[in-house]
Design an enzyme around this catalytic site. Sequence first.
Site, PDB file in Angstrom:
ATOM      1  N   GLY A  41       0.777  -1.224   0.000  1.00  0.00           N
ATOM      2  CA  GLY A  41       0.000   0.000   0.000  1.00  0.00           C
ATOM      3  C   GLY A  41       0.812   1.279   0.000  1.00  0.00           C
ATOM      4  N   SER A  42       0.340   2.247   0.748  1.00  0.00           N
ATOM      5  CA  SER A  42       0.876   3.614   0.690  1.00  0.00           C
ATOM      6  C   SER A  42       2.300   3.743   1.188  1.00  0.00           C
ATOM      7  CB  SER A  42      -0.040   4.560   1.478  1.00  0.00           C
ATOM      8  OG  SER A  42      -1.325   4.601   0.897  1.00  0.00           O
ATOM      9  N   THR A  43       2.864   2.670   1.762  1.00  0.00           N
ATOM     10  CA  THR A  43       4.285   2.743   2.144  1.00  0.00           C
ATOM     11  C   THR A  43       5.175   2.899   0.914  1.00  0.00           C
ATOM     12  OG1 THR A  43       4.472   0.315   2.129  1.00  0.00           O
ATOM     13  CG2 THR A  43       3.948   1.369   4.230  1.00  0.00           C
ATOM     14  N   PHE A  44       4.624   2.638  -0.301  1.00  0.00           N
ATOM     15  CA  PHE A  44       5.394   2.824  -1.537  1.00  0.00           C
ATOM     16  C   PHE A  44       5.431   4.288  -1.981  1.00  0.00           C
ATOM     17  CE2 PHE A  44       6.129  -1.248  -4.134  1.00  0.00           C
ATOM     18  CZ  PHE A  44       6.447  -1.974  -3.008  1.00  0.00           C
ATOM     19  N   LYS A  45       4.546   5.118  -1.443  1.00  0.00           N
ATOM     20  CA  LYS A  45       4.465   6.489  -1.919  1.00  0.00           C
ATOM     21  C   LYS A  45       5.761   7.286  -1.707  1.00  0.00           C
ATOM     22  CE  LYS A  45      -0.551   6.593  -1.559  1.00  0.00           C
ATOM     23  NZ  LYS A  45      -1.732   6.994  -0.756  1.00  0.00           N
TER      24      LYS A  45
END
Length: 597
Positions: free
Chosen positions: A312-316
Amino acid sequence: MIRRPLRPLARILRARAEGQDPDLVEAEERAARLAERHRAERAKAETRLLLLGVVFILGFSTVAGRMALVSGSLPVEPRAGGVGEPIHTQRADIVDRNGVVLATNIATASLYAQPKDLIDPSGAAIKLAAIFPDLDADTLASQFTDGRKFLWIKRTISPEQRQRVHDIGEPGLLFGPRETRLYPNGAVAAHVLGGASFGREGVDAAEVVGTAGVERVFDARLRDPAVLSDPLRLSIDIRVQTALEDVLAQGMSELRAKGAVGILMEARTGQIAALASLPDFDPNNRPALPTSGDPADSPLFNRAAQGRYELGSTFKPLTVAMGLEAGLISPQTMIDTKGPMKWGRFTIRDFHNYGPRLTVEDVLVNSSNIGSAHIGLMVGAARQKAFFEKIGMMQPSPVELTEAARTAPLLPKQWSDLSTITISYGHGMAVTPLHLAAAYASLVNGGLRVKPSIIAGEAPPTEADRVVSERTSRQIRSMLRQVVVRGTAERADVAGYDVAGKTGTADKPNARGGYARDKTIATFASFFPASDPRYVLVICLDEPTTVINNTSFRTAGLTAAPVLAHAIRRIAPALGMRPAEPARAEVPLLYTLAGNH
């Protein structure tokens, strides 16, 4: 050779001339020849006797010397056929970074039977079943009387069990020496150590071989007789490992999660100070591999090294770092966040409506999928793919765990623009939590790619390992601190430790190829202190749920972030880190509702 004439003609003629009897001369000559023959035969017989005596003396001396050599040597267990390598029973210790023993060998015993020597087979079976509840008395009695000459009963027994078996008084119950592996901390660091079992085995010896974890990776080194006195030193700190596992277990219980992962890594070196995967197991009594069902549901499954998840958003932050490094954006660049965003038949939405535009920093602070998608499109598929390759997200993690080497990331078959969009916010690409921890360490330590390692003393990265500039690294650190100060990770803040990081809530794939809306992977990838990161800490929860005001929530900001804050409060003092300011009073693990991801 001059032959002696049979008749002495000269003497006979002379005897006749002198009037003597020539027959006497001839008889005398015959007697002389006979005496000479006897002397020759006697000499030959004496020579033969002398040679025979020498042979006997040498033979008996050889036998006596061999007997003396055998009697003075150590006894060695005979091997079938007399071929092959001897069984090496010893194994080097494994210790943590401070020298605390994590695994060692202890002397114990095995139990076997020679049924022909049993006085009362039925009675012995009943008494053994009383000592070992997992044995069946009827089965043992049948085996004792079916004509076999040998029967293994227990590969290892405790001293107390040995004494109780000895008290049975059966001459057909015998003990063999054994060395077995002992893990004095029980289940602590089970997925790091892995476990060991018996390999080649005989009555009087059995080799101990690694079956998983570092025990298997370093099996040859641990069994090398030349380095048995030199323990294998891990980078794990058992104090921190214990605290992290306690916090994860508490978080799993309160949040009703089916699994949890915790990884604490040194940001500058990649050295892993703690790695936990729950549920776990006791390597002293390692369970059997599952034969049915989902392998991920087994306690043997290492979620940190084997679990491949869309995080999820940990890739942002990775997406933003690509844009910063390419010179396409700055922290204050305005990004289109008007939603919903349409791409073909697909729709990308945000958790909330954040308005038409946000700065890059606020894209991270508010965790905007749409903003991240636009940055991903700016970067492009080729640069995105190259960046993931450069930072180590496209290959199995190089950490020294058997499970990691067999687990490659799940990548899109075709890296399309849609793949670029979804990967920009952490969907469409599945990696392990170890990949994520190493990527964050590389991103925030000044930009040098680290090689995650479980072994103490690995060399830190050099300038040749650079993945982003120091400027990019500094900007990412500043923005991720704001995520904790005023964004989705407010519940991860720990006064005095300057925590920074990013939440990520990803729906889990289902069997039909879509996503389950009520099952999530909640992750918080963090580092501290934000101004000069020393440690990266990743917390990942499988299907957590918290209930606030009779409403269920699954977002990482309400599940993984509070667990991480609790973990830092526990482990930071053990790491020798003092808070920069007086810490606030201890707060509950769960909080009231606020935030989203």
